[in-house]
Write an enzyme that holds these catalytic residues in place. Structure first.
Site, PDB file in Angstrom:
ATOM      1  N   SER A   1       0.852  -1.200   0.000  1.00 61.45           N
ATOM      2  CA  SER A   1       0.000   0.000   0.000  1.00 61.45           C
ATOM      3  C   SER A   1       0.880   1.239   0.000  1.00 61.45           C
ATOM      4  CB  SER A   1      -0.884   0.028   1.249  1.00 61.45           C
ATOM      5  OG  SER A   1      -0.114   0.384   2.392  1.00 61.45           O
ATOM      6  N   ASP A   2       0.415   2.297  -0.638  1.00 59.88           N
ATOM      7  CA  ASP A   2       1.053   3.585  -0.391  1.00 59.88           C
ATOM      8  C   ASP A   2       0.850   3.865   1.105  1.00 59.88           C
ATOM      9  OD1 ASP A   2       2.332   6.011  -0.624  1.00 59.88           O
ATOM     10  OD2 ASP A   2       1.153   6.701  -2.334  1.00 59.88           O
ATOM     11  N   TRP A   3       1.654   4.774   1.630  1.00 62.75           N
ATOM     12  CA  TRP A   3       1.670   4.982   3.079  1.00 62.75           C
ATOM     13  C   TRP A   3       0.291   5.468   3.579  1.00 62.75           C
ATOM     14  CZ3 TRP A   3       5.319   2.473   1.425  1.00 62.75           C
ATOM     15  CH2 TRP A   3       6.469   2.170   2.146  1.00 62.75           C
TER      16      TRP A   3
END
Ligand code: NAG
Ligand code: NAG
Ligand code: NAG
Ligand code: NAG
Ligand code: NAG
Ligand code: NAG
Ligand code: NAG
Ligand code: NAG
Ligand code: NAG
Ligand code: NAG
Length: 769
Positions: A288-290
């Site tokens: 996941s992106d942050w």
């Protein structure tokens, strides 16, 4: 059986909303469910192609793991021993040392003893595959030395649909073919060091505005923007470069913040299970992106494999609970763990790889051991890559190269180095007023070992070449300081962009006035623009005293050194625009600026990609809009002639309408079959040596009038001729068939154009399939 809400399979949910008055705000998003087609179960990775050994080893290791050990691989922890952007803990009893994930696509960020490479857009402007590979190889070596297992880049999403997009500079080009060709080389080059690339952001992350959910001023929860992309545009534009990255073997893909058809990028089964893991046969894992994970069970089922920077309460013990109570099958967790460990084996990280995070101090200001990642052998590629991304667009009466100038007058805030070597110094503004930019800002910035600013390099050159230089970087008008004996005036301006916000315009009055004020007083005014995206020039381009303009993009730490070598004619410029520069913002229509929340969807903002594949030059061609400088344009100090177009059909290659090959990384194997090869001769007809980017455009039956489908950069000595060759694959000549869900080779007449830009096409011919 799944705890996700799938109410209907309506394919035209937006149309189904006609009954909703647009004066009301919709407060429930229930009716959006089902808009993104469900694709379940998540495909279990099997290790196709040369991943089979890595999968065997990974399956064996995962078989020995306890439930908690497997679970531990799927979410990040904060480390007390390193400053990596993300960390996966070790499983020491099995000899797995953990993983360090670190920014970013243009060099190692937020540490010391590393180099600042040219940004993606600069690489795009070089149109040089070999150089893109060499840059990636050098850059990847630095990540390895620092103990970074996964580099959070390269970027091919955003593609660059929205002209003011804050992160367009991180990627190569808004043309999918150019972007795809360069990301292929970049993934290959970085991963050759054993470092895993995280090609990002998957997918449709075309704007920064509302990329994440927010609480508005009224205290209401506003969802992240929904990129509503039709299937054809998805394949022919946005997915295209990701397909190249998967074809190159990228070990990781990062899912994005935005929603797609109202389903979060990291919980979208259509994009993750469907497009990526089924259609493209992706063997690696999805991170996941942050903070882009917004659900537990549903993101697991939709194909997310690793949550960063932590579980946010969604996974961890809640995932193991969900496994125990059957909401998430154990096979899904095994698949997550296997994909992660297989990528680690595939890159050979089990064999002599530096300790995760070894060169990434928690706090660079505290005392720490120096881990030098800089390799002297990278110097040449850093300089070459800086040089080749400069694009000369105006050069009246051979203003450039400078001819033994006696006196140069320098102006503009962008000439000198910023007071801190922080590439993000302009954060929050649309120009970086405090100094030159070598990169954009945010997590995609890098950490230069030094900055050769234009002023520094010109000072040095003044010494070597006995040039006198005068400068005024403070006054906008600088009336007093244009020495009447100046051979030339150089004006340095910039256009900044950063992650986190979109640009507010494509030009600014302050910089335009600066250029015009100098030009009013100096008959040979040369403008250098460090631009993190499209930058308009019509506010000064027709000023008779503006004799030359260079789009200098984001050259990395050798910025000034590279520029001076071009100004003084050591090299001829060879960059070409990886985007179009229109005369006016209005040319971009609705794609100028980001979509904003609008009634009735104020709480669930919608961005319908109704333009389809018509962005940038595809749109300008279709709408008969004449740009100031077209896609692919760039001048040289020499001239090139084109002759002898040859279109050679390859024999023994299937021309069936649809591919029939096995699914391998990147999709059906035979999508990469070369159907036709086109060659042409390019002659350097000028007086000096130079490199030319020969470009091939194809008019596919039924498609846009022209689309880039080949390019070749060749260095040619004055008076010499080189032959350029372009292989056209099945994919290059196909359109996405939304009914059959396959790439379809058209039957009929294809138009083939070869030339020096998207509008200067010296040679043309046809191909019939
Ligand atoms: C809809 O939401 C917007 C933004 O939150 C607000 O300005 C507007 O007053 C709302 N309209 C109605 C009818 O509630
Ligand atoms: C979004 O909806 C469109 C229109 O129904 C469809 O073509 C496309 O495949 C959908 N994409 C995703 C990711 O759900
Ligand atoms: C999971 O990781 C944590 C560190 O975050 C560690 O303390 C714990 O022992 C690990 N659990 C297992 C079962 O390995
Ligand atoms: C599990 O989910 C609950 C409710 O969402 C949350 O409060 C809790 O912190 C989560 N537990 C863990 C260990 O993440
Ligand atoms: C199973 O566990 C998950 C995570 O705690 C929870 O969200 C879900 O509601 C549970 N399902 C059942 C059927 O108990
Ligand atoms: C797998 O193939 C890719 C692409 O040809 C190559 O770059 C990579 O080194 C190969 N990896 C292994 C483990 O054989
Ligand atoms: C420029 O520097 C000044 C003074 O150091 C600072 O206040 C300002 O925020 C900086 N501007 C930008 C755009 O970084
Ligand atoms: C100085 O610059 C300002 C702002 O661009 C402009 O309004 C003014 O006319 C200029 N003055 C001279 C003398 O050029
Ligand atoms: C061009 O520069 C000269 C000074 O060299 C100046 O006299 C002239 O007015 C300028 N032209 C314009 C159109 O500003
Ligand atoms: C661009 O268009 C706008 C509105 O159509 C107009 O006001 C502006 O002057 C134009 N700019 C240029 C440089 O032509």
């Amino acid at each position: 059986m799944f705890s996700i809400r799938i109410l209907s399979l309506a394919t035209t949910a937006l149309v189904a909303l006609v009954g909703v008055s647009n004066t009301q705000n919709i407060t429930s998003d229930t009716f959006f469910y089902g808009q993104s087609p469900p694709v379940y179960p998540s495909p279990i990775g099997t290790g196709t192609g040369n991943w089979s050994e890595a999968y065997k080893k990974a399956e064996a290791m995962v078989a020995q793991m306890t439930l908690d050990e497997k679970s531990n691989l799927t979410f990040g922890i904060s480390s007390k021993t390193n400053g990596c952007s993300g960390n996966i803990p070790a499983i020491e009893r099995l000899g797995f040392p953990g993983l360090c994930l670190q920014d970013a696509g243009n060099g190692v960020r937020a540490t010391d003893f590393v180099n600042g490479y040219p940004s993606g857009l600069h690489v795009g402007a070089s149109w040089n595959k070999d150089l893109a590979y060499k840059r990636a190889l050098a850059m990847g070596g630095e990540f390895r030395s620092k103990g970074v297992n996964i580099v959070l880049g390269p970027v091919v999403g955003p593609l660059g649909r929205v002209s003011q997009g804050g992160r367009n500079w991180e990627g190569f080009s808004n043309d999918p073919y150019l972007s795809g060709s360069l990301v292929f080389e970049t993934v290959r080059g970085i991963q050759e060091n054993g470092v895993i690339t995280s090609t990002k952001h998957f997918i449709g992350n075309e704007q920064e505005t509302n990329r994440n959910p927010i609480t508005n001023v009224a205290g209401q929860y506003v969802e992240s923007i929904s990129a509503n992309i039709d299937d054809k545009s998805m394949h022919e534009l946005y997915l295209w470069p990701f397909q190249d990255a998967v074809h190159a073997g990228t070990g990781n893909i990062m899912c994005s913040y935005n929603r797609l058809n109202n389903s979060h990028g990291c919980a979208n089964s259509k994009t993750l299970n469907g497009l990526l893991k089924t259609e493209l046969g992706f063997n690696g894992f999805v991170v996941s992106d942050w903070f882009a994970q917004h659900s537990g069970v549903s993101s697991a089922l939709a194909g997310l494999d690793m949550a960063m920077p932590d579980s946010e309460g969604f996974w961890g013990s809640n995932l193991t609970t969900a496994i125990r109570n059957g909401s998430v099958p154990m096979s899904r967790l095994n698949d997550m763990a296997t994909r992660i460990i297989a990528s680690w084996y595939q890159m050979g990280q089990d064999n002599g790889y530096p300790t995760p995070g070894i060169g990434m101090p928690v706090d660079v200001l505290a005392s720490h051991k120096a881990v030098n990642a800089r390799n002297p052998s990278s110097k040449q590629v850093i300089l070459d890559a800086a040089i080749e991304g400069h694009v000369l667009v105006k050069n009246v009466n051979n203003a450039l190269p400078l001819k033994s100038p006696k006196l140069l007058s320098l102006f503009g805030y962008d000439a000198k180095a910023p007071d801190q070597n922080d590439p993000a110094a302009g954060f929050g503004s649309w120009i970086a007023i405090n100094g030159t930019i070598i990169s954009g800002g945010g997590s995609g910035a890098n950490s230069p070992a030094y900055i050769s600013a234009p002023f520094d390099a010109l000072q040095e050159k003044a010494y070597q070449a006995d040039t006198t230089i005068l400068w005024d970087f403070i006054n906008v008008n600088a009336t007093a300081n244009v020495d009447g004996a100046s051979d030339a005036c150089l004006v340095f301006i910039n256009a900044f962009a950063s992650e986190g916000f979109d640009r507010v315009g494509l030009h600014d009055d302050f910089s335009d006035a600066l250029v015009n004020n100098i030009a009013d007083q100096c008959s040979n005014t040369i403008v250098v623009i460090h631009n993190a995206g499209v930058r308009l020039v019509d506010q000064f381009i027709d000023h008779p005293n503006v004799t030359a303009v260079i789009f200098a993009h984001l050259p990395g730490q050798d910025s000034g050194r590279a520029l001076v070598s071009l100004l003084y004619g050591d090299f001829s410029p060879s960059g070409k625009l990886p985007y179009s520069v229109p005369m006016n913002e209005s040319a971009f229509g609705a794609l100028l600026s980001p979509a904003l929340p609008a009634a009735p969807y104020t709480l669930f903002p919608q961005d319908d990609f109704t333009e389809g594949i018509y962005i940038d030059y595809r749109a300008f061609d279709a709408q008969n809009i004449t740009p100031r400088y077209e896609f692919g344009f760039g001048l040289s100090y020499t001239t090139f002639g084109y002759l002898n177009l040859r279109i050679l059909a390859r024999s023994g290659v299937s021309r069936n309408t649809y591919p029939t090959g096995l699914i391998r990384e990147g999709g059906a194997e035979d999508l990469w079959d070369v159907i036709t090869t086109v060659t042409a001769d390019v002659k350097n007809t000028g007086a000096v040596d130079g490199a030319e980017v020969a470009q091939l455009y194809v008019g596919i039956p039924g498609g846009p009038i022209r689309q880039l489908r080949g390019f070749s950069k060749v260095h040619i000595q004055a008076g010499h001729t080189a032959t350029v060759s372009f292989d056209l694959t099945r994919r290059d000549l196909s359109v996405w068939d939304v009914v059959v869900q396959q790439w379809k080779l058209q039957s009929g007449k294809y138009y083939i154009y070869v030339g020096t830009s998207s509008r200067i096409l010296h040679l043309d011919g046809t191909l019939t399939i």
